[in-house]
Write a protein that holds these residues in place. Structure first.
Motif, PDB file in Angstrom:
ATOM      1  N   SER A  97       2.778  29.259  13.839  1.00 41.28           N
ATOM      2  CA  SER A  97       3.810  29.819  14.699  1.00 41.28           C
ATOM      3  C   SER A  97       5.166  29.230  14.332  1.00 41.28           C
ATOM      4  O   SER A  97       5.290  28.027  14.091  1.00 41.28           O
ATOM      5  CB  SER A  97       3.472  29.492  16.158  1.00 41.28           C
ATOM      6  N   PHE A  98       6.168  30.078  14.278  1.00 47.61           N
ATOM      7  CA  PHE A  98       7.529  29.610  14.022  1.00 47.61           C
ATOM      8  C   PHE A  98       8.517  30.668  14.468  1.00 47.61           C
ATOM      9  O   PHE A  98       8.150  31.798  14.748  1.00 47.61           O
ATOM     10  CB  PHE A  98       7.747  29.270  12.540  1.00 47.61           C
ATOM     11  N   GLN A  99       9.767  30.263  14.570  1.00 44.92           N
ATOM     12  CA  GLN A  99      10.829  31.199  14.898  1.00 44.92           C
ATOM     13  C   GLN A  99      11.055  32.083  13.684  1.00 44.92           C
ATOM     14  O   GLN A  99      11.255  31.584  12.586  1.00 44.92           O
ATOM     15  CB  GLN A  99      12.126  30.453  15.224  1.00 44.92           C
TER      16      GLN A  99
ATOM     17  N   THR B 190      16.570  14.789  -3.127  1.00 48.45           N
ATOM     18  CA  THR B 190      16.386  15.026  -1.694  1.00 48.45           C
ATOM     19  C   THR B 190      15.596  13.838  -1.161  1.00 48.45           C
ATOM     20  O   THR B 190      14.504  13.559  -1.649  1.00 48.45           O
ATOM     21  CB  THR B 190      15.611  16.340  -1.457  1.00 48.45           C
ATOM     22  N   GLN B 191      16.142  13.155  -0.172  1.00 50.91           N
ATOM     23  CA  GLN B 191      15.562  11.895   0.274  1.00 50.91           C
ATOM     24  C   GLN B 191      14.699  11.970   1.525  1.00 50.91           C
ATOM     25  O   GLN B 191      14.074  10.990   1.894  1.00 50.91           O
ATOM     26  CB  GLN B 191      16.681  10.877   0.506  1.00 50.91           C
ATOM     27  N   ASP B 192      14.678  13.116   2.190  1.00 53.49           N
ATOM     28  CA  ASP B 192      13.918  13.233   3.428  1.00 53.49           C
ATOM     29  C   ASP B 192      13.420  14.669   3.565  1.00 53.49           C
ATOM     30  O   ASP B 192      13.790  15.527   2.760  1.00 53.49           O
ATOM     31  CB  ASP B 192      14.800  12.866   4.628  1.00 53.49           C
ATOM     32  N   VAL B 193      12.621  14.940   4.572  1.00 47.70           N
ATOM     33  CA  VAL B 193      12.145  16.297   4.809  1.00 47.70           C
ATOM     34  C   VAL B 193      13.363  17.188   5.010  1.00 47.70           C
ATOM     35  O   VAL B 193      14.230  16.899   5.828  1.00 47.70           O
ATOM     36  CB  VAL B 193      11.205  16.352   6.034  1.00 47.70           C
ATOM     37  N   SER B 194      13.444  18.245   4.223  1.00 47.78           N
ATOM     38  CA  SER B 194      14.595  19.141   4.254  1.00 47.78           C
ATOM     39  C   SER B 194      14.426  20.198   5.326  1.00 47.78           C
ATOM     40  O   SER B 194      13.418  20.909   5.351  1.00 47.78           O
ATOM     41  CB  SER B 194      14.758  19.820   2.891  1.00 47.78           C
ATOM     42  N   LYS B 195      15.413  20.344   6.183  1.00 45.60           N
ATOM     43  CA  LYS B 195      15.327  21.384   7.205  1.00 45.60           C
ATOM     44  C   LYS B 195      15.529  22.769   6.606  1.00 45.60           C
ATOM     45  O   LYS B 195      15.290  23.769   7.270  1.00 45.60           O
ATOM     46  CB  LYS B 195      16.312  21.116   8.336  1.00 45.60           C
ATOM     47  N   TYR B 196      15.960  22.834   5.344  1.00 47.60           N
ATOM     48  CA  TYR B 196      16.149  24.117   4.667  1.00 47.60           C
ATOM     49  C   TYR B 196      15.009  24.456   3.710  1.00 47.60           C
ATOM     50  O   TYR B 196      15.005  25.513   3.101  1.00 47.60           O
ATOM     51  CB  TYR B 196      17.477  24.128   3.905  1.00 47.60           C
ATOM     52  N   GLY B 197      14.054  23.540   3.520  1.00 41.68           N
ATOM     53  CA  GLY B 197      12.914  23.809   2.665  1.00 41.68           C
ATOM     54  C   GLY B 197      13.201  23.708   1.178  1.00 41.68           C
ATOM     55  O   GLY B 197      12.418  24.180   0.367  1.00 41.68           O
TER      56      GLY B 197
ATOM     57  N   GLU C 220      13.867  33.020   7.855  1.00 39.69           N
ATOM     58  CA  GLU C 220      14.919  33.739   7.136  1.00 39.69           C
ATOM     59  C   GLU C 220      15.977  32.788   6.584  1.00 39.69           C
ATOM     60  O   GLU C 220      16.612  33.087   5.586  1.00 39.69           O
ATOM     61  CB  GLU C 220      15.570  34.781   8.046  1.00 39.69           C
ATOM     62  N   GLU C 221      16.164  31.650   7.216  1.00 38.55           N
ATOM     63  CA  GLU C 221      17.189  30.695   6.804  1.00 38.55           C
ATOM     64  C   GLU C 221      16.681  29.679   5.781  1.00 38.55           C
ATOM     65  O   GLU C 221      17.468  28.950   5.199  1.00 38.55           O
ATOM     66  CB  GLU C 221      17.726  29.946   8.031  1.00 38.55           C
ATOM     67  N   LEU C 222      15.382  29.627   5.564  1.00 38.16           N
ATOM     68  CA  LEU C 222      14.817  28.640   4.657  1.00 38.16           C
ATOM     69  C   LEU C 222      14.941  29.086   3.209  1.00 38.16           C
ATOM     70  O   LEU C 222      14.877  30.267   2.889  1.00 38.16           O
ATOM     71  CB  LEU C 222      13.355  28.374   5.006  1.00 38.16           C
ATOM     72  N   PHE C 223      15.075  28.094   2.322  1.00 36.50           N
ATOM     73  CA  PHE C 223      15.216  28.338   0.892  1.00 36.50           C
ATOM     74  C   PHE C 223      13.938  28.943   0.317  1.00 36.50           C
ATOM     75  O   PHE C 223      12.831  28.498   0.621  1.00 36.50           O
ATOM     76  CB  PHE C 223      15.532  27.017   0.176  1.00 36.50           C
TER      77      PHE C 223
END
Length: 180
Positions: A9-11, A95-102, A16-19
């Motif tokens: 489940s996700f928005q 990238t040093q951490d979990v990316s909110k953009y994927g 749509e905003e993820l890479f």
């Protein structure tokens, strides 16, 4: 609007905003193995149901488990480098951490040109089909815990090679060259 895909489940606006890596898509050509035709692609942070997901969480050699492709040559090199836990974070991952953009950027070495280059991948990972009793699991490298670095490094190598299938059979020295 919330939606569900393969039991996750996700928005819908979030997806749509993820890479999405257009040069190494979430499709059969990126897998390159007929046996896994029609695999489910899942964003790496969504693979853990009950735990927080990390890019790195105490890097150690036993983090790395082989999956359904013969890339033990790559995984053994990654396990050896994991003896130096900070190496991936300090030398490989931009990238040093979990990316909110994927999107994840990694620095790798091209032995042919003798130069470091940046490879970018998205966090969509090929997985087994989900069922009512089983969540999707990565088809190839298996993280031992709730960290993503191994999945993303294997994906970066698959992108460079042309598919996950092309990782089957290789030489650890090649992985060492590319990583160090």
């Amino acid at each position: 609007e919330r939606c569900e895909v393969d039991g996750l489940s996700f928005q819908s606006s979030d997806e749509e905003e993820l890479f999405k890596d257009a040069s190494f898509g979430a499709d059969d050509s990126s897998i390159g193995i007929d046996e896994f035709h029609g695999a489910t692609w899942v964003r790496a942070p969504q693979l853990q149901q009950s735990q927080q997901v990390y890019l790195f969480n105490g890097v150690e050699p036993n983090d790395i488990l082989q999956g359904a492709v013969g890339d033990c040559w790559l995984l053994c090199a990654l396990a050896a480098i994991a003896e130096f836990p900070n190496y991936f974070k300090e030398k490989i991952f931009i990238t040093q951490d979990v990316s909110k953009y994927g999107k994840y950027d990694m620095r790798l070495y091209n032995p042919g040109t003798r130069n470091w280059f940046t490879v970018s991948v998205d966090d969509r990972i090929p997985c087994s089909q989900a069922s009512w009793f089983r969540r999707p699991r990565p088809l190839f490298a298996q993280p031992h815990e709730n960290e993503m670095y191994i999945l993303l490094l294997e994906k970066a190598f698959a992108k460079i090679a042309g598919s996950y299938g092309k990782l089957s059979g290789g030489y650890p020295i090649l992985a060492w060259l590319v990583l160090t």
